[in-house]
Motif scaffolding. Structure first.
Motif, PDB file in Angstrom:
ATOM      1  N   LEU A  32       0.428   1.161 -12.008  1.00 46.63           N
ATOM      2  CA  LEU A  32       1.238   1.744 -10.932  1.00 46.63           C
ATOM      3  C   LEU A  32       2.727   1.442 -11.112  1.00 46.63           C
ATOM      4  CD1 LEU A  32      -1.225   1.018  -8.020  1.00 46.63           C
ATOM      5  CD2 LEU A  32      -0.406   3.292  -8.661  1.00 46.63           C
ATOM      6  N   GLU A  33       3.065   0.598 -12.063  1.00 44.44           N
ATOM      7  CA  GLU A  33       4.479   0.317 -12.398  1.00 44.44           C
ATOM      8  C   GLU A  33       5.292  -0.060 -11.166  1.00 44.44           C
ATOM      9  OE1 GLU A  33       5.142   4.179 -14.297  1.00 44.44           O
ATOM     10  OE2 GLU A  33       5.031   3.237 -16.272  1.00 44.44           O
ATOM     11  N   GLY A  34       4.663  -0.775 -10.262  1.00 41.89           N
ATOM     12  CA  GLY A  34       5.384  -1.254  -9.086  1.00 41.89           C
ATOM     13  C   GLY A  34       5.394  -0.318  -7.888  1.00 41.89           C
ATOM     14  N   ARG A  35       4.919   0.910  -8.084  1.00 36.25           N
ATOM     15  CA  ARG A  35       4.901   1.868  -6.967  1.00 36.25           C
ATOM     16  C   ARG A  35       3.632   1.706  -6.133  1.00 36.25           C
ATOM     17  NH1 ARG A  35       6.320   4.665 -11.504  1.00 36.25           N
ATOM     18  NH2 ARG A  35       4.130   5.231 -11.765  1.00 36.25           N
ATOM     19  N   ALA A  36       3.692   2.217  -4.889  1.00 38.35           N
ATOM     20  CA  ALA A  36       2.471   2.304  -4.083  1.00 38.35           C
ATOM     21  C   ALA A  36       1.601   3.421  -4.656  1.00 38.35           C
ATOM     22  CB  ALA A  36       2.820   2.610  -2.631  1.00 38.35           C
ATOM     23  N   PRO A  37       0.265   3.269  -4.614  1.00 37.71           N
ATOM     24  CA  PRO A  37      -0.588   4.383  -5.026  1.00 37.71           C
ATOM     25  C   PRO A  37      -0.404   5.545  -4.054  1.00 37.71           C
ATOM     26  CG  PRO A  37      -1.912   2.665  -3.982  1.00 37.71           C
ATOM     27  CD  PRO A  37      -0.519   2.102  -4.141  1.00 37.71           C
ATOM     28  N   VAL A  38      -0.449   6.764  -4.572  1.00 43.44           N
ATOM     29  CA  VAL A  38      -0.337   7.942  -3.699  1.00 43.44           C
ATOM     30  C   VAL A  38      -1.753   8.402  -3.369  1.00 43.44           C
ATOM     31  CG1 VAL A  38       0.723  10.178  -3.340  1.00 43.44           C
ATOM     32  CG2 VAL A  38       1.797   8.544  -4.903  1.00 43.44           C
ATOM     33  N   LEU A  39      -2.160   8.200  -2.127  1.00 42.04           N
ATOM     34  CA  LEU A  39      -3.532   8.468  -1.704  1.00 42.04           C
ATOM     35  C   LEU A  39      -3.671   9.904  -1.191  1.00 42.04           C
ATOM     36  CD1 LEU A  39      -4.191   5.076   0.127  1.00 42.04           C
ATOM     37  CD2 LEU A  39      -4.441   5.657  -2.305  1.00 42.04           C
ATOM     38  N   ARG A  40      -4.909  10.259  -0.862  1.00 43.71           N
ATOM     39  CA  ARG A  40      -5.161  11.579  -0.272  1.00 43.71           C
ATOM     40  C   ARG A  40      -4.802  11.609   1.205  1.00 43.71           C
ATOM     41  NH1 ARG A  40     -11.245  12.811  -2.691  1.00 43.71           N
ATOM     42  NH2 ARG A  40     -10.647  12.582  -4.873  1.00 43.71           N
ATOM     43  N   SER A  41      -4.603  10.462   1.764  1.00 41.96           N
ATOM     44  CA  SER A  41      -4.544  10.332   3.225  1.00 41.96           C
ATOM     45  C   SER A  41      -3.137  10.366   3.793  1.00 41.96           C
ATOM     46  CB  SER A  41      -5.227   9.024   3.638  1.00 41.96           C
ATOM     47  OG  SER A  41      -4.718   7.946   2.869  1.00 41.96           O
ATOM     48  N   GLY A  42      -2.129  10.633   2.950  1.00 43.49           N
ATOM     49  CA  GLY A  42      -0.751  10.501   3.421  1.00 43.49           C
ATOM     50  C   GLY A  42      -0.078  11.783   3.868  1.00 43.49           C
ATOM     51  N   ALA A  43      -0.761  12.926   3.824  1.00 40.63           N
ATOM     52  CA  ALA A  43      -0.110  14.199   4.191  1.00 40.63           C
ATOM     53  C   ALA A  43       0.187  14.225   5.692  1.00 40.63           C
ATOM     54  CB  ALA A  43      -1.010  15.372   3.808  1.00 40.63           C
ATOM     55  N   ARG A  44       1.363  14.750   6.037  1.00 42.40           N
ATOM     56  CA  ARG A  44       1.776  14.806   7.443  1.00 42.40           C
ATOM     57  C   ARG A  44       2.200  16.232   7.787  1.00 42.40           C
ATOM     58  NH1 ARG A  44      -0.909  11.281   7.450  1.00 42.40           N
ATOM     59  NH2 ARG A  44      -0.466   9.059   7.571  1.00 42.40           N
ATOM     60  N   ALA A  45       1.956  16.637   9.026  1.00 38.68           N
ATOM     61  CA  ALA A  45       2.349  17.976   9.472  1.00 38.68           C
ATOM     62  C   ALA A  45       3.826  18.197   9.153  1.00 38.68           C
ATOM     63  CB  ALA A  45       2.089  18.125  10.973  1.00 38.68           C
ATOM     64  N   GLY A  46       4.133  19.357   8.611  1.00 35.76           N
ATOM     65  CA  GLY A  46       5.499  19.667   8.208  1.00 35.76           C
ATOM     66  C   GLY A  46       5.728  19.521   6.725  1.00 35.76           C
ATOM     67  N   ASP A  47       4.837  18.773   6.033  1.00 41.58           N
ATOM     68  CA  ASP A  47       4.985  18.616   4.577  1.00 41.58           C
ATOM     69  C   ASP A  47       4.740  19.956   3.860  1.00 41.58           C
ATOM     70  OD1 ASP A  47       5.413  15.907   4.881  1.00 41.58           O
ATOM     71  OD2 ASP A  47       3.469  15.278   4.066  1.00 41.58           O
ATOM     72  N   VAL A  48       5.260  20.019   2.647  1.00 42.44           N
ATOM     73  CA  VAL A  48       4.993  21.149   1.760  1.00 42.44           C
ATOM     74  C   VAL A  48       3.759  20.819   0.915  1.00 42.44           C
ATOM     75  CG1 VAL A  48       5.879  22.434  -0.247  1.00 42.44           C
ATOM     76  CG2 VAL A  48       7.420  21.770   1.630  1.00 42.44           C
ATOM     77  N   VAL A  49       2.878  21.793   0.729  1.00 39.09           N
ATOM     78  CA  VAL A  49       1.754  21.638  -0.196  1.00 39.09           C
ATOM     79  C   VAL A  49       2.198  22.193  -1.550  1.00 39.09           C
ATOM     80  CG1 VAL A  49      -0.661  22.195  -0.672  1.00 39.09           C
ATOM     81  CG2 VAL A  49       0.121  21.958   1.706  1.00 39.09           C
ATOM     82  N   ALA A  50       1.929  21.421  -2.618  1.00 36.99           N
ATOM     83  CA  ALA A  50       2.367  21.855  -3.945  1.00 36.99           C
ATOM     84  C   ALA A  50       1.241  21.645  -4.944  1.00 36.99           C
ATOM     85  CB  ALA A  50       3.612  21.076  -4.370  1.00 36.99           C
ATOM     86  N   HIS A  51       1.330  22.359  -6.045  1.00 40.77           N
ATOM     87  CA  HIS A  51       0.289  22.277  -7.084  1.00 40.77           C
ATOM     88  C   HIS A  51       0.958  22.269  -8.454  1.00 40.77           C
ATOM     89  CE1 HIS A  51      -2.827  23.773  -9.875  1.00 40.77           C
ATOM     90  NE2 HIS A  51      -3.686  23.195  -9.065  1.00 40.77           N
ATOM     91  N   ALA A  52       0.392  21.476  -9.364  1.00 39.93           N
ATOM     92  CA  ALA A  52       0.855  21.462 -10.760  1.00 39.93           C
ATOM     93  C   ALA A  52      -0.339  21.701 -11.666  1.00 39.93           C
ATOM     94  CB  ALA A  52       1.499  20.110 -11.089  1.00 39.93           C
ATOM     95  N   GLY A  53      -0.149  22.553 -12.663  1.00 38.01           N
ATOM     96  CA  GLY A  53      -1.223  22.797 -13.629  1.00 38.01           C
ATOM     97  C   GLY A  53      -1.863  24.149 -13.441  1.00 38.01           C
ATOM     98  N   ARG A  54      -2.880  24.388 -14.280  1.00 40.86           N
ATOM     99  CA  ARG A  54      -3.557  25.678 -14.268  1.00 40.86           C
ATOM    100  C   ARG A  54      -4.503  25.810 -13.077  1.00 40.86           C
ATOM    101  NH1 ARG A  54      -5.570  25.239 -20.496  1.00 40.86           N
ATOM    102  NH2 ARG A  54      -3.675  25.967 -21.517  1.00 40.86           N
TER     103      ARG A  54
END
Lengths: 326, 326
Positions: free
Chosen positions: B148-170
């Motif tokens: 994690l190189e010192g960062r917090a893990p990014v979980l599935r549970s952190g999305a909040r109303a107002g956020d943008v949904v994004a996708h990377a890859g095929r």
């Protein structure tokens, strides 16, 4: 009257099956993010982590007619935690890849999970992740992690001429239990058969050996002679083992009735029996051996043979276990 | 004249087979004790390690008639490293439990090892251990680790109303390739069939998303709608996705000929196709999305439905993949 069929994994979706499994699994003292996300996060305060992997396959490593799901789970945990202990580390976590035919009873899977949990809980280790798949046979692939707690790992390559060879744990019990089952004599000695179903590795002895200054350490999974040969080659030495009936006198006495029943030389089980997951170590001469290690030989300068027994090339038990040969 | 039979794993003992495998495996930048002892030791300077496990089973996840050993190895590495990336971590190592029928050609196993190695090497990740066993079918159980190189893990549970949904890859390529193969039309589009054989997850995008402040992140393995539903439930929100033919316009155009050939609605592949191992993320509104993320929707307060498409309950593609159901 129709008898309800036993529920199988094909009757549940993945979420329903996970809901049956998760309650059996300990979270573990080192688990920072538990199962449920893309990956788990495990604390590794030492800045290093010990990693090992062992697979159990139905009808290769276990038979459902001989072992319950709980016993297979205990065994899968034990043999992986034994490899962690054999580095001088404390087990922290494991992950489990589980492949199951659709006909697998849900109750068997729950029992397996309970066995994995019961194998981990006493050590504070958690089951932190895994994967479920269908497949043609039951397969349990476990990866285990351990914490070195600031110590150097104890490798196979550190033995030096003059060291004492020591062993902790049972010798030959699992091989004797398997031989009884194969001969249809499983009822003759329940404890030996149970030792085949569920090994009891001396897990805390690995850390104790590291603290006591062990120069080399390994798990004995494929038989004493074969694994001692690996240690000897890795260290560039020869191991001279004592008469196994003296070095392992308690085991020899315990196995004697089963050996008599089956017409087996007990030395074969003592020297070549696998799957007990005892620990083989070397210590500097004069070191106080931590319990339950007992001296079983000495380290010589490298000679033509990896392992001697009472100074001579051993006559039995050098083959051990090979997966792909008939 | 007798044609020599292709060597199989039954022709080699375990040491000989390992000697064929090891040269293909990268040691890895973080490997402190490589394979060969009871366990490996991996550096975890962050004091935490990301752990994930994924199993590939022959005739469930791959067919030897459709994929080479090298492709199966690349895929096994890619889908496990994708789960590491989906925590916002950098892959460091993996271990591999390999079960093989005795009839497995040695060349297939070497190709598998080469594929695993080629999948790890660009990321500096090592193959640090494993286990070999015989069994009734090919099974590859991979456990992967990340830093994690010192960062917090990014979980599935952190999305909040107002956020943008994004996708990377095929999106949908793997499903389209599989559909072509199943229809006997594999020759119609090699790139799509290759995408089924070997996914190309945007592995470095996971770390980039974490650095850019992603609030939630996950690997899309079971289809966009199904995995978006998981993210929505974990975060206690509803995701409203854009028209997939607009949000994934490049993929939609790329898949159109194959969809026409097979008479499939391309939205089905875009919304429900699995195994591409793209990354689904949410970012605070107004955040600059790191390449190759594209906006594909927005996060709403929790409503009755996990996932909407253009504000409505989606008509296709909600089922995704379930292993144990027919």
């Amino acid at each position: 009257m129709r008898v309800p069929a036993e529920p199988t994994v094909a009757d549940l979706d993945e979420q329903e099956l996970l809901a049956r499994i998760f309650p059996h699994l300990p979270v573990g003292d080192a688990t920072l993010v538990p199962p449920g996300d893309d990956a788990a996060v495990v604390a590794t305060p030492d800045g290093r982590t010990v990693v090992t992997c062992d697979v159990l396959v139905e009808d290769v490593h276990f038979r459902r007619a001989w072992s319950t799901g709980h016993q297979v789970g205990l065994r899968a945990a034990a043999q992986n935690l034994a490899d962690v202990a054999a580095m001088g580390a404390r087990p922290t976590a494991l992950v489990v890849g589980l492949v199951m035919p659709p006909t697998t009873p849900v109750a068997w899977v729950e029992a397996l999970a309970a066995g994995l949990g019961d194998g981990c809980r006493p050590h504070g280790a958690g089951v932190v992740g895994g994967d479920l798949s269908s497949g043609p046979a039951l397969m349990v692939a476990v990866t285990a992690f351990g914490d070195l707690e600031g110590r150097a790992p104890v490798l196979r390559s550190g033995a030096r001429a003059g060291d004492v060879v020591a062993h902790a744990g049972r010798r030959g019990w699992s091989a004797a239990g398997l031989a009884l089952l194969l001969a249809g004599q499983g009822g003759a000695d329940d404890a030996l058969v149970d030792a085949f179903r569920v090994p009891c590795p001396p897990l805390t002895a690995g850390v104790d050996a590291a603290r006591a200054g062990a120069t080399a350490l390994m798990d004995v999974s494929d038989g004493l002679l074969r694994d001692a040969g690996r240690l000897a080659r890795a260290s560039g030495v020869t191991l001279d083992l004592a008469d196994p009936c003296v070095a392992f006198d308690d085991d020899a006495r315990r196995l004697a009735p089963a050996a008599d029943l089956l017409g087996v030389d007990v030395r074969e089980w003592l020297l070549a029996g696998g799957e007990d997951h005892g620990l083989l170590a070397t210590f500097p001469a004069g070191a106080a051996l931590p319990a339950p290690f007992v001296p079983v030989g000495r380290v010589l300068a490298r000679a033509a043979t990896d392992v001697l027994v009472e100074g001579a090339r051993p006559a039995v038990g050098t083959s051990g276990w090979d997966h792909f040969r008939a």
